[in-house]
Design a protein around this motif. Sequence first.
Motif, PDB file in Angstrom:
ATOM      1  N   ASN A 187      30.482  18.130 103.005  1.00 53.49           N
ATOM      2  CA  ASN A 187      30.982  18.937 101.895  1.00 53.49           C
ATOM      3  C   ASN A 187      32.310  18.409 101.349  1.00 53.49           C
ATOM      4  O   ASN A 187      32.585  18.536 100.157  1.00 53.49           O
ATOM      5  CB  ASN A 187      31.118  20.385 102.328  1.00 53.49           C
ATOM      6  N   ALA A 188      33.120  17.828 102.213  1.00 56.27           N
ATOM      7  CA  ALA A 188      34.409  17.292 101.760  1.00 56.27           C
ATOM      8  C   ALA A 188      34.217  16.123 100.800  1.00 56.27           C
ATOM      9  O   ALA A 188      35.063  15.867  99.942  1.00 56.27           O
ATOM     10  CB  ALA A 188      35.246  16.864 102.952  1.00 56.27           C
ATOM     11  N   LYS A 189      33.106  15.412 100.950  1.00 56.90           N
ATOM     12  CA  LYS A 189      32.822  14.256 100.095  1.00 56.90           C
ATOM     13  C   LYS A 189      31.767  14.561  99.044  1.00 56.90           C
ATOM     14  O   LYS A 189      31.357  13.657  98.303  1.00 56.90           O
ATOM     15  CB  LYS A 189      32.354  13.073 100.955  1.00 56.90           C
ATOM     16  N   ASN A 190      31.295  15.802  98.990  1.00 58.79           N
ATOM     17  CA  ASN A 190      30.233  16.171  98.039  1.00 58.79           C
ATOM     18  C   ASN A 190      29.051  15.205  98.140  1.00 58.79           C
ATOM     19  O   ASN A 190      28.508  14.753  97.115  1.00 58.79           O
ATOM     20  CB  ASN A 190      30.776  16.189  96.606  1.00 58.79           C
ATOM     21  N   THR A 191      28.666  14.906  99.364  1.00 60.99           N
ATOM     22  CA  THR A 191      27.644  13.893  99.606  1.00 60.99           C
ATOM     23  C   THR A 191      26.547  14.435 100.518  1.00 60.99           C
ATOM     24  O   THR A 191      26.836  15.171 101.466  1.00 60.99           O
ATOM     25  CB  THR A 191      28.284  12.632 100.239  1.00 60.99           C
ATOM     26  N   VAL A 192      25.319  14.047 100.212  1.00 60.67           N
ATOM     27  CA  VAL A 192      24.178  14.371 101.050  1.00 60.67           C
ATOM     28  C   VAL A 192      23.548  13.069 101.522  1.00 60.67           C
ATOM     29  O   VAL A 192      23.546  12.070 100.787  1.00 60.67           O
ATOM     30  CB  VAL A 192      23.161  15.253 100.304  1.00 60.67           C
ATOM     31  N   TYR A 193      23.038  13.096 102.731  1.00 60.74           N
ATOM     32  CA  TYR A 193      22.436  11.902 103.336  1.00 60.74           C
ATOM     33  C   TYR A 193      20.993  12.179 103.728  1.00 60.74           C
ATOM     34  O   TYR A 193      20.612  13.324 103.978  1.00 60.74           O
ATOM     35  CB  TYR A 193      23.210  11.482 104.596  1.00 60.74           C
ATOM     36  N   LEU A 194      20.212  11.116 103.818  1.00 56.31           N
ATOM     37  CA  LEU A 194      18.859  11.210 104.352  1.00 56.31           C
ATOM     38  C   LEU A 194      18.670  10.040 105.305  1.00 56.31           C
ATOM     39  O   LEU A 194      18.558   8.891 104.869  1.00 56.31           O
ATOM     40  CB  LEU A 194      17.799  11.179 103.254  1.00 56.31           C
ATOM     41  N   GLN A 195      18.661  10.337 106.596  1.00 55.65           N
ATOM     42  CA  GLN A 195      18.391   9.334 107.610  1.00 55.65           C
ATOM     43  C   GLN A 195      16.886   9.269 107.810  1.00 55.65           C
ATOM     44  O   GLN A 195      16.260  10.270 108.166  1.00 55.65           O
ATOM     45  CB  GLN A 195      19.084   9.687 108.927  1.00 55.65           C
ATOM     46  N   MET A 196      16.313   8.100 107.579  1.00 59.14           N
ATOM     47  CA  MET A 196      14.871   7.927 107.653  1.00 59.14           C
ATOM     48  C   MET A 196      14.556   6.954 108.782  1.00 59.14           C
ATOM     49  O   MET A 196      14.937   5.774 108.723  1.00 59.14           O
ATOM     50  CB  MET A 196      14.335   7.393 106.322  1.00 59.14           C
ATOM     51  N   ASP A 197      13.873   7.439 109.791  1.00 60.14           N
ATOM     52  CA  ASP A 197      13.488   6.626 110.950  1.00 60.14           C
ATOM     53  C   ASP A 197      11.967   6.534 111.032  1.00 60.14           C
ATOM     54  O   ASP A 197      11.258   7.330 110.421  1.00 60.14           O
ATOM     55  CB  ASP A 197      14.050   7.232 112.235  1.00 60.14           C
ATOM     56  N   SER A 198      11.491   5.582 111.809  1.00 62.92           N
ATOM     57  CA  SER A 198      10.051   5.393 112.005  1.00 62.92           C
ATOM     58  C   SER A 198       9.317   5.366 110.679  1.00 62.92           C
ATOM     59  O   SER A 198       8.300   6.043 110.486  1.00 62.92           O
ATOM     60  CB  SER A 198       9.482   6.502 112.900  1.00 62.92           C
ATOM     61  N   LEU A 199       9.832   4.598 109.761  1.00 66.28           N
ATOM     62  CA  LEU A 199       9.275   4.559 108.413  1.00 66.28           C
ATOM     63  C   LEU A 199       7.864   3.995 108.398  1.00 66.28           C
ATOM     64  O   LEU A 199       7.517   3.093 109.180  1.00 66.28           O
ATOM     65  CB  LEU A 199      10.178   3.747 107.496  1.00 66.28           C
ATOM     66  N   LYS A 200       7.058   4.548 107.489  1.00 63.88           N
ATOM     67  CA  LYS A 200       5.651   4.158 107.336  1.00 63.88           C
ATOM     68  C   LYS A 200       5.438   3.638 105.917  1.00 63.88           C
ATOM     69  O   LYS A 200       6.182   4.009 104.990  1.00 63.88           O
ATOM     70  CB  LYS A 200       4.749   5.361 107.577  1.00 63.88           C
ATOM     71  N   PRO A 201       4.417   2.834 105.710  1.00 69.94           N
ATOM     72  CA  PRO A 201       4.138   2.359 104.342  1.00 69.94           C
ATOM     73  C   PRO A 201       3.967   3.506 103.335  1.00 69.94           C
ATOM     74  O   PRO A 201       4.355   3.364 102.173  1.00 69.94           O
ATOM     75  CB  PRO A 201       2.847   1.558 104.520  1.00 69.94           C
ATOM     76  N   GLU A 202       3.436   4.621 103.785  1.00 70.02           N
ATOM     77  CA  GLU A 202       3.245   5.748 102.877  1.00 70.02           C
ATOM     78  C   GLU A 202       4.553   6.437 102.488  1.00 70.02           C
ATOM     79  O   GLU A 202       4.555   7.332 101.643  1.00 70.02           O
ATOM     80  CB  GLU A 202       2.261   6.773 103.466  1.00 70.02           C
ATOM     81  N   ASP A 203       5.659   6.043 103.088  1.00 76.91           N
ATOM     82  CA  ASP A 203       6.967   6.546 102.675  1.00 76.91           C
ATOM     83  C   ASP A 203       7.510   5.780 101.463  1.00 76.91           C
ATOM     84  O   ASP A 203       8.553   6.151 100.914  1.00 76.91           O
ATOM     85  CB  ASP A 203       7.977   6.435 103.824  1.00 76.91           C
ATOM     86  N   THR A 204       6.833   4.727 101.066  1.00 74.05           N
ATOM     87  CA  THR A 204       7.255   3.951  99.908  1.00 74.05           C
ATOM     88  C   THR A 204       7.255   4.830  98.662  1.00 74.05           C
ATOM     89  O   THR A 204       6.243   5.448  98.329  1.00 74.05           O
ATOM     90  CB  THR A 204       6.328   2.746  99.701  1.00 74.05           C
ATOM     91  N   ALA A 205       8.405   4.882  97.994  1.00 78.10           N
ATOM     92  CA  ALA A 205       8.543   5.750  96.828  1.00 78.10           C
ATOM     93  C   ALA A 205       9.941   5.568  96.236  1.00 78.10           C
ATOM     94  O   ALA A 205      10.816   4.956  96.855  1.00 78.10           O
ATOM     95  CB  ALA A 205       8.345   7.209  97.209  1.00 78.10           C
ATOM     96  N   ALA A 206      10.106   6.131  95.050  1.00 80.21           N
ATOM     97  CA  ALA A 206      11.443   6.306  94.510  1.00 80.21           C
ATOM     98  C   ALA A 206      11.978   7.635  95.042  1.00 80.21           C
ATOM     99  O   ALA A 206      11.281   8.654  94.945  1.00 80.21           O
ATOM    100  CB  ALA A 206      11.418   6.322  92.992  1.00 80.21           C
ATOM    101  N   TYR A 207      13.169   7.609  95.612  1.00 80.22           N
ATOM    102  CA  TYR A 207      13.774   8.808  96.195  1.00 80.22           C
ATOM    103  C   TYR A 207      14.879   9.316  95.272  1.00 80.22           C
ATOM    104  O   TYR A 207      15.762   8.558  94.864  1.00 80.22           O
ATOM    105  CB  TYR A 207      14.331   8.482  97.579  1.00 80.22           C
ATOM    106  N   TYR A 208      14.814  10.603  94.985  1.00 80.99           N
ATOM    107  CA  TYR A 208      15.741  11.229  94.054  1.00 80.99           C
ATOM    108  C   TYR A 208      16.572  12.307  94.752  1.00 80.99           C
ATOM    109  O   TYR A 208      16.025  13.127  95.497  1.00 80.99           O
ATOM    110  CB  TYR A 208      14.988  11.870  92.894  1.00 80.99           C
ATOM    111  N   CYS A 209      17.836  12.305  94.441  1.00 79.61           N
ATOM    112  CA  CYS A 209      18.739  13.342  94.919  1.00 79.61           C
ATOM    113  C   CYS A 209      18.748  14.489  93.906  1.00 79.61           C
ATOM    114  O   CYS A 209      18.642  14.265  92.686  1.00 79.61           O
ATOM    115  CB  CYS A 209      20.134  12.731  95.056  1.00 79.61           C
TER     116      CYS A 209
END
Length: 121
Positions: A73-95
């Motif tokens: 919250n201090a940095k007004n930032t959100v994160y997404l840690q993605m592990d064990s990635l699969k080919p079906e996770d391929t995409a454009a990711y939007y905040c």
Amino acid sequence: QVQLAESGGGLVQPGGSLRLSCAASGSISSINRMAWYRQSPGKERELVAVIRTGDSTTYADSVKGRFTISRDNAKNTVYLQMDSLKPEDTAAYYCNADIKRRYEFFYVEVWGQGTLVTVSS
């Protein structure tokens, strides 16, 4: 003017990890819900994960146990840690976030431009 800027996308092999970041900038009073969506070619945009004030979270079934959403919250930032990635996770990711600008009394929904994640060997 309020903006969201994503970073951290790229090419990764199956089983690998990536960490996406999204920073909000501009004349911000407060941020309520922050979320990540994704969209693959030919598919509708889908919710990946959301984090609310108080840090309660919700995940899509397809990413539960593999992805983790968090916020600074201090940095007004959100994160997404993605592990064990699969080919079906391929995409454009939007905040996406609900942001209240200074001197206003209501929240507006803001979208980032997106960052591409490709999972391939």
